[in-house]
Design a protein around this motif. Structure first.
Motif, mmCIF file in Angstrom:
data_model
loop_
_atom_site.group_PDB
_atom_site.id
_atom_site.type_symbol
_atom_site.label_atom_id
_atom_site.label_comp_id
_atom_site.label_asym_id
_atom_site.label_seq_id
_atom_site.Cartn_x
_atom_site.Cartn_y
_atom_site.Cartn_z
ATOM 1 N N ASP A 35 0.812 -1.216 0.000
ATOM 2 C CA ASP A 35 0.000 0.000 0.000
ATOM 3 C C ASP A 35 0.849 1.272 0.000
ATOM 4 O O ASP A 35 0.447 2.294 -0.551
ATOM 5 C CB ASP A 35 -0.940 0.026 1.220
ATOM 6 C CG ASP A 35 -2.116 -0.912 1.022
ATOM 7 O OD1 ASP A 35 -2.333 -1.371 -0.127
ATOM 8 O OD2 ASP A 35 -2.818 -1.196 2.016
ATOM 9 N N TYR A 36 1.996 1.176 0.636
ATOM 10 C CA TYR A 36 2.929 2.316 0.637
ATOM 11 C C TYR A 36 3.414 2.557 -0.794
ATOM 12 O O TYR A 36 3.413 3.678 -1.295
ATOM 13 C CB TYR A 36 4.094 1.999 1.570
ATOM 14 C CG TYR A 36 5.201 3.038 1.661
ATOM 15 C CD1 TYR A 36 5.068 4.154 2.486
ATOM 16 C CD2 TYR A 36 6.396 2.885 0.951
ATOM 17 C CE1 TYR A 36 6.101 5.088 2.609
ATOM 18 C CE2 TYR A 36 7.429 3.812 1.062
ATOM 19 C CZ TYR A 36 7.279 4.916 1.896
ATOM 20 O OH TYR A 36 8.302 5.835 2.001
ATOM 21 N N THR A 55 0.529 3.978 -2.864
ATOM 22 C CA THR A 55 0.259 5.383 -2.528
ATOM 23 C C THR A 55 1.289 6.305 -3.165
ATOM 24 O O THR A 55 0.962 7.362 -3.700
ATOM 25 C CB THR A 55 0.260 5.573 -0.997
ATOM 26 O OG1 THR A 55 -0.954 5.034 -0.498
ATOM 27 C CG2 THR A 55 0.339 7.029 -0.597
ATOM 28 N N ARG A 68 0.781 6.560 -6.852
ATOM 29 C CA ARG A 68 -0.383 7.437 -7.072
ATOM 30 C C ARG A 68 0.028 8.908 -6.938
ATOM 31 O O ARG A 68 -0.164 9.698 -7.856
ATOM 32 C CB ARG A 68 -1.469 7.096 -6.036
ATOM 33 C CG ARG A 68 -2.701 7.976 -6.076
ATOM 34 C CD ARG A 68 -3.696 7.607 -4.972
ATOM 35 N NE ARG A 68 -3.206 7.882 -3.627
ATOM 36 C CZ ARG A 68 -3.178 9.088 -3.065
ATOM 37 N NH1 ARG A 68 -3.615 10.147 -3.715
ATOM 38 N NH2 ARG A 68 -2.692 9.257 -1.845
ATOM 39 N N GLN A 69 0.622 9.255 -5.820
ATOM 40 C CA GLN A 69 0.928 10.672 -5.583
ATOM 41 C C GLN A 69 2.007 11.191 -6.529
ATOM 42 O O GLN A 69 1.877 12.279 -7.088
ATOM 43 C CB GLN A 69 1.334 10.893 -4.114
ATOM 44 C CG GLN A 69 1.743 12.345 -3.863
ATOM 45 C CD GLN A 69 1.803 12.720 -2.400
ATOM 46 O OE1 GLN A 69 1.101 12.152 -1.559
ATOM 47 N NE2 GLN A 69 2.633 13.705 -2.083
ATOM 48 N N ASN A 104 -6.916 9.868 2.138
ATOM 49 C CA ASN A 104 -5.534 9.372 2.143
ATOM 50 C C ASN A 104 -4.654 9.971 3.228
ATOM 51 O O ASN A 104 -3.551 9.488 3.476
ATOM 52 C CB ASN A 104 -4.883 9.654 0.784
ATOM 53 C CG ASN A 104 -5.631 8.988 -0.362
ATOM 54 O OD1 ASN A 104 -5.773 7.774 -0.383
ATOM 55 N ND2 ASN A 104 -6.138 9.772 -1.305
ATOM 56 N N ARG A 130 -3.154 7.976 6.628
ATOM 57 C CA ARG A 130 -2.151 6.963 6.355
ATOM 58 C C ARG A 130 -0.868 7.579 5.794
ATOM 59 O O ARG A 130 0.238 7.205 6.178
ATOM 60 C CB ARG A 130 -2.719 5.945 5.374
ATOM 61 C CG ARG A 130 -2.214 4.562 5.619
ATOM 62 C CD ARG A 130 -2.940 3.555 4.791
ATOM 63 N NE ARG A 130 -3.113 4.032 3.416
ATOM 64 C CZ ARG A 130 -3.554 3.265 2.424
ATOM 65 N NH1 ARG A 130 -3.884 2.023 2.662
ATOM 66 N NH2 ARG A 130 -3.669 3.754 1.210
ATOM 67 N N SER A 131 -1.029 8.552 4.893
ATOM 68 C CA SER A 131 0.170 9.174 4.319
ATOM 69 C C SER A 131 0.960 9.930 5.380
ATOM 70 O O SER A 131 2.181 10.037 5.289
ATOM 71 C CB SER A 131 -0.211 10.122 3.188
ATOM 72 O OG SER A 131 -0.622 9.381 2.062
#
Ligand code: FAQ
Length: 311
Positions: free
Chosen positions: A28-29, A32, A35-36, A206, A209-210
């Motif tokens: 997931d890291y 993410t 994605r970013q 988000n 978690r971020s």
């Protein structure tokens, strides 16, 4: 294995150190970050268009040279960021495909038109100003390649912001018509610039978690507040007003009170229904298709060099 990988990862995050491409990381890291960082890269590349619109019409040779350099810097930022994303296992081709198929997000701000020269000033002052507020903390993001790319990008963004401020200052010291043009542009860009920080904290899926992963260091609303705090004295120096009649410092709560942002407009743009969404993607798709021969030539050249090296 996953268990020792997770423990090592947690230790790096807790120690405020950096995760590097070959380190174990939670899926997931990785997702993410892809994605970013890819959204960020796409923003830089799509972000060349609103200003590209004025390169042939800049009011002087000097202004044209500066604008051309700024837009080239944006291309450079996009390329560093695509490279950073590639260290996570996605290819530039895949990211480009997602963008030109209209499946990727990029910053909402680049879906507005640039009808006047003053927009070059307002973009530099407000859009690059917001970008700096958002990106300076990203220089300490936990993923090494992203954080390092951010350092150079931020230096260039600071210069971009100063050049935008200077365009507006020149207009504000000009004729009545020039002052009106500057104010009208600030009126159009102010609210969209505030939207760049993303939805309010309680609607930002988000963020938590971020922040725990130390990718984000501050929440969307915290950075928005910081940005407004930076703008207020600069607006005064320029002699422009910010188009929010309720904007005032709340000493008790140590924050700015401000009017509600029009989140409907934000969501319309994210859904692809902003004033320039279709044009931006179409231009990008055309540029990609028109550039196919360059990519083919580069591949053919690389293949021939490799053959030569073998001999
Ligand atoms: N536009 O849960 P959150 C520049 C999406 S500066 C479009 O809060 P997150 C310089 C978000 O992706 C501009 N979409 O998300 C320049 C998420 O959707 P997803 C680029 C937005 O990631 C100047 C959903 O809403 N800068 O290019 C926006 O924790 C002049 C929920 O939001 C960066 O990208 C938006 N404004 O926080 C170039 C900075 N806001 O992915 C040329 C790096 C939110 O789940 C000319 N990015 N969304 O489908 C970030 O810091 C973060 O990703 C945020 C969003 C703060 C943008």
């Amino acid at each position: 294995d996953d268990e020792s990988g997770q423990a090592a990862f947690d230790a790096v995050i807790a120690a405020d150190s950096r995760i590097e491409p070959r380190d174990w990381m939670p899926e997931d890291y990785r997702r993410t970050l892809i994605r970013q960082i890819s959204q960020h890269a796409h923003s830089e590349i799509i972000g060349m268009q609103p200003e590209g619109n004025w390169i042939t019409r800049a009011p002087s040779l000097k202004r044209k040279a500066i604008l051309l350099a700024k837009v080239q810097d944006e291309a450079g930022h996009g390329l560093y960021l695509y490279s950073a994303a590639q260290t996570l296992g996605i290819t530039r081709d895949e990211m480009t495909r997602q963008l030109i198929d209209g499946k990727a997000k990029y910053s909402s701000i680049f879906n507005y038109p640039t009808p006047t020269w003053a927009d070059m000033g307002a973009i530099g002052w407000l859009v690059d100003g917001a970008a700096i507020c958002n990106q300076v903390p990203l220089c300490r993001a936990s993923y090494g390649p992203y954080a390092r790319a951010m350092v150079r990008i931020c230096k260039e963004e600071s210069f971009h912001q100063r050049q935008g401020f200077e365009i507006l200052l020149t207009l504000m010291q000009g004729t009545d018509a020039q002052r009106e043009m500057a104010q009208e542009s600030v009126d159009r860009w102010y609210w969209p610039a505030l939207m760049m920080f993303g939805p309010p904290d309680d609607e930002s899926p988000n963020s938590a978690r971020s922040m725990a992963w130390k990718i984000k260091r501050f929440s969307n609303d915290e950075l928005r507040q910081r940005f407004v705090g930076m703008l207020v004295p600069q607006a005064e120096a320029l002699g422009v007003s910010l188009p929010d009649p309720t904007l005032r410092w709340n000493a008790q709560e140590e924050r700015y009170d401000m009017s509600e942002i029009d989140w409907t407009e934000f969501h319309e743009i994210l859904a692809g229904r902003g004033p320039m969404n279709a044009v931006r993607i179409q231009n990008r798709r055309n540029a990609h298709e028109d550039g196919a021969w360059v990519r083919e030539a580069a591949v053919a050249y690389a293949r021939r060099q490799a053959l030569k090296a073998e001999r």
